[in-house]
Scaffold this active site. Structure first.
Site, mmCIF file in Angstrom:
data_model
loop_
_atom_site.group_PDB
_atom_site.id
_atom_site.type_symbol
_atom_site.label_atom_id
_atom_site.label_comp_id
_atom_site.label_asym_id
_atom_site.label_seq_id
_atom_site.Cartn_x
_atom_site.Cartn_y
_atom_site.Cartn_z
ATOM 1 N N GLY A 84 -21.231 5.689 -0.640
ATOM 2 C CA GLY A 84 -20.391 6.083 -1.777
ATOM 3 C C GLY A 84 -20.384 4.988 -2.835
ATOM 4 C CG HIS A 85 -17.316 4.984 -5.845
ATOM 5 N ND1 HIS A 85 -16.669 6.037 -5.252
ATOM 6 C CD2 HIS A 85 -17.499 5.329 -7.135
ATOM 7 C CE1 HIS A 85 -16.470 6.981 -6.146
ATOM 8 N NE2 HIS A 85 -16.963 6.581 -7.301
ATOM 9 N N GLY B 208 -21.977 5.090 5.038
ATOM 10 C CA GLY B 208 -21.253 5.475 3.823
ATOM 11 C C GLY B 208 -21.933 4.942 2.578
ATOM 12 C CE LYS C 203 -4.521 0.704 0.370
ATOM 13 N NZ LYS C 203 -5.609 -0.097 -0.147
HETATM 14 P P1 NAD Z 1 -16.225 6.343 -1.315
HETATM 15 O O1 NAD Z 1 -15.321 7.444 -0.940
HETATM 16 O O2 NAD Z 1 -16.837 6.314 -2.659
HETATM 17 O O3 NAD Z 1 -17.447 6.249 -0.266
HETATM 18 C C1 NAD Z 1 -17.317 6.475 1.092
HETATM 19 C C2 NAD Z 1 -18.543 7.265 1.517
HETATM 20 O O4 NAD Z 1 -18.531 7.387 2.933
HETATM 21 C C3 NAD Z 1 -18.554 8.692 0.955
HETATM 22 O O5 NAD Z 1 -19.787 8.913 0.286
HETATM 23 C C4 NAD Z 1 -18.404 9.568 2.198
HETATM 24 O O6 NAD Z 1 -19.108 10.780 2.093
HETATM 25 C C5 NAD Z 1 -18.989 8.671 3.269
HETATM 26 N N1 NAD Z 1 -18.548 8.974 4.633
HETATM 27 C C6 NAD Z 1 -17.330 9.347 5.085
HETATM 28 N N2 NAD Z 1 -17.343 9.512 6.412
HETATM 29 C C7 NAD Z 1 -18.595 9.207 6.820
HETATM 30 C C8 NAD Z 1 -19.237 9.152 8.087
HETATM 31 N N3 NAD Z 1 -18.598 9.484 9.209
HETATM 32 N N4 NAD Z 1 -20.534 8.780 8.141
HETATM 33 C C9 NAD Z 1 -21.214 8.475 7.015
HETATM 34 N N5 NAD Z 1 -20.651 8.502 5.778
HETATM 35 C C10 NAD Z 1 -19.371 8.862 5.691
HETATM 36 O O7 NAD Z 1 -15.414 4.989 -1.027
HETATM 37 P P2 NAD Z 1 -15.772 3.537 -1.550
HETATM 38 O O8 NAD Z 1 -15.008 3.247 -2.778
HETATM 39 O O9 NAD Z 1 -17.256 3.343 -1.537
HETATM 40 O O10 NAD Z 1 -15.116 2.646 -0.395
HETATM 41 C C11 NAD Z 1 -15.711 2.579 0.884
HETATM 42 C C12 NAD Z 1 -14.753 1.870 1.843
HETATM 43 O O11 NAD Z 1 -14.487 0.559 1.359
HETATM 44 C C13 NAD Z 1 -13.387 2.563 1.974
HETATM 45 O O12 NAD Z 1 -12.932 2.381 3.303
HETATM 46 C C14 NAD Z 1 -12.501 1.763 1.024
HETATM 47 O O13 NAD Z 1 -11.147 1.803 1.414
HETATM 48 C C15 NAD Z 1 -13.087 0.379 1.169
HETATM 49 N N6 NAD Z 1 -12.879 -0.477 -0.005
HETATM 50 C C16 NAD Z 1 -13.338 -0.066 -1.218
HETATM 51 C C17 NAD Z 1 -13.157 -0.878 -2.324
HETATM 52 C C18 NAD Z 1 -13.674 -0.472 -3.683
HETATM 53 O O14 NAD Z 1 -13.718 -1.316 -4.598
HETATM 54 N N7 NAD Z 1 -14.097 0.754 -3.887
HETATM 55 C C19 NAD Z 1 -12.509 -2.125 -2.191
HETATM 56 C C20 NAD Z 1 -12.079 -2.523 -0.916
HETATM 57 C C21 NAD Z 1 -12.268 -1.685 0.166
#
Ligand code: NAD
Length: 357
Positions: free
Chosen positions: A180-181, A178, A80
């Site tokens: 998000g994605h 959360g 990482k």
């Molecule tokens: P993202 O940034 O698209 O979504 C995260 C969401 O969480 C955002 O919409 C943000 O506004 C929200 N958020 C942040 N703090 C918050 C809080 N205190 N309360 C409520 N909402 C809050 O990220 P993502 O790609 O959806 O990934 C989410 C998590 O999963 C991350 O920790 C990432 O490291 C992990 N992850 C993602 C993937 C992937 O394929 N995208 C793979 C493995 C792990």
């Protein structure tokens, strides 16, 4: 431009702290293991208050990547990188190219990819100065998040089956922190499966989209972790499960995408003591990397889906193993991953990268 190998913690193969005066790049690359293959892992950019926090993040996240790929049976090690800085203010092409130059010096031991604070477009700039970038070529343009969400969904079904005796989600309540994605796609899978979904996001736009398009019930960010529910799915940030929060949880199962959900590894014992089935993050959030690997192999959609769906069996093995041995699930998952790294059970691989870029 300089880099420094810092004192190792006897667990990581290599830890580099990086500084480049011209671009202002201040970063850390942590290679936890290349035993099973190149250390593939994202590059996080975040305005860390202290360098020590950035180092802790890099060390724990890179170890998680090793365990994730090992458990998923992928030919990757774990690494990482973190860039210290606010992506909105400090990210620019010169800084990304400088990062690529450092990655190139590692000759394929570390393969960089997008993570929070960086994007596929950023990785295309990084790829101008290094060959060792994942997810930038034409066939790998797909966002890994839907596959990650699919894996989390399969893990939730396995967690529910363990806690309640059957995997059906009809009428089960799930609270997602959360949207998000990953969180949004997860909410879609869950609502389609008949679950009642509570959700929270600090970005109004993301919350409104889930409320309007999926019928998610909005909960405030302060309350989502403590929402009474069958399953809690942390999908925002790490370290949300700590001694304070664990005492107040009102769920039977925890299964979400966020990396490093436990503030400390030992917090899995606190969850066990409360009778909560915790599905370790590195076991359940592997869908994205599994899918990237199978895309690289030109696998069919059916094969890719089946590979991600195997996460359910891994989660079941971990939950059952922990129950049998009366230990926390994180401990069992780490032990299962380490078994795959054991020289007796795994053939040491030369870290080579076939060049997804
Ligand atoms: P993202 O940034 O698209 O979504 C995260 C969401 O969480 C955002 O919409 C943000 O506004 C929200 N958020 C942040 N703090 C918050 C809080 N205190 N309360 C409520 N909402 C809050 O990220 P993502 O790609 O959806 O990934 C989410 C998590 O999963 C991350 O920790 C990432 O490291 C992990 N992850 C993602 C993937 C992937 O394929 N995208 C793979 C493995 C792990």
């Amino acid at each position: 431009m300089s880099h420094l190998t810092v004192n190792n913690d006897n667990e990581h193969e290599k830890i580099l702290t990086i500084f480049d005066a011209n671009s202002g790049l201040n970063a850390i690359i942590a290679i936890h293991s290349t035993h099973l293959g190149p250390a593939v892992g994202g590059c996080r950019m975040y305005p860390y208050v202290q360098e020590a926090h950035a180092l802790k993040d890099a060390l724990r996240l890179s170890r998680g990547m090793t365990y994730k790929s090992a458990l998923a049976g992928l030919p990757f090690g774990g690494g990482k990188s973190v860039i210290l800085g606010d992506p909105k203010q400090h990210k620019n092409p010169a800084l990304l190219r400088a990062m690529g130059e450092f990655v190139e010096t590692l000759a394929g031991r570390y393969v960089i990819a997008e993570d929070s604070g960086t994007s596929p477009d950023d990785m295309r700039i990084v790829a101008e100065t290094t060959r060792y970038v994942a997810g930038t070529n034409a066939t790998l343009r797909e966002d890994p998040s839907p596959a990650t969400a699919r894996g989390v969904f399969m893990g939730i079904e396995a967690g529910v089956a363990h806690a309640f005796g059957n995997a059906s989600l009809i009428g089960r309540s799930v609270a997602i922190q959360g949207l998000g994605h990953v969180g949004y796609h997860l909410a879609k899978y869950l609502t389609e499966a008949g679950a009642k979904v509570y959700g929270s996001d600090i970005h109004g736009e993301n919350l409104n989209r889930a409320v309007k398009t999926l019928g998610v019930t909005a909960v405030s960010p302060d309350e989502i972790l403590f929402q009474r529910c069958d399953v809690l799915a942390p999908c925002a940030m790490g370290a949300v499960l700590n001694k304070n929060s664990i005492a107040k949880l009102q769920t039977q199962v925890i299964a979400g995408a966020a990396n490093n959900q436990l503030a400390e590894d030992e917090d899995d014992e606190g969850l066990r003591a409360r009778g909560i089935a915790y599905c370790p993050d590195f076991a359940i959030n592997a869908g994205g990397i599994i899918d990237i690997h199978h895309q690289q192999q030109n696998a069919s959609h059916k094969t890719r889906k089946l590979a991600v769906d195997r996460i359910a069996q891994n989660v079941t093995n971990i939950l059952e193993g922990a129950q049998k041995k009366r230990v926390g699930t994180q401990q069992i998952a780490a032990a299962l991953a380490k078994e795959k790294l054991n020289p007796c059970s795994a053939k040491q691989q030369t870290p080579t990268w076939s060049g997804a870029a």
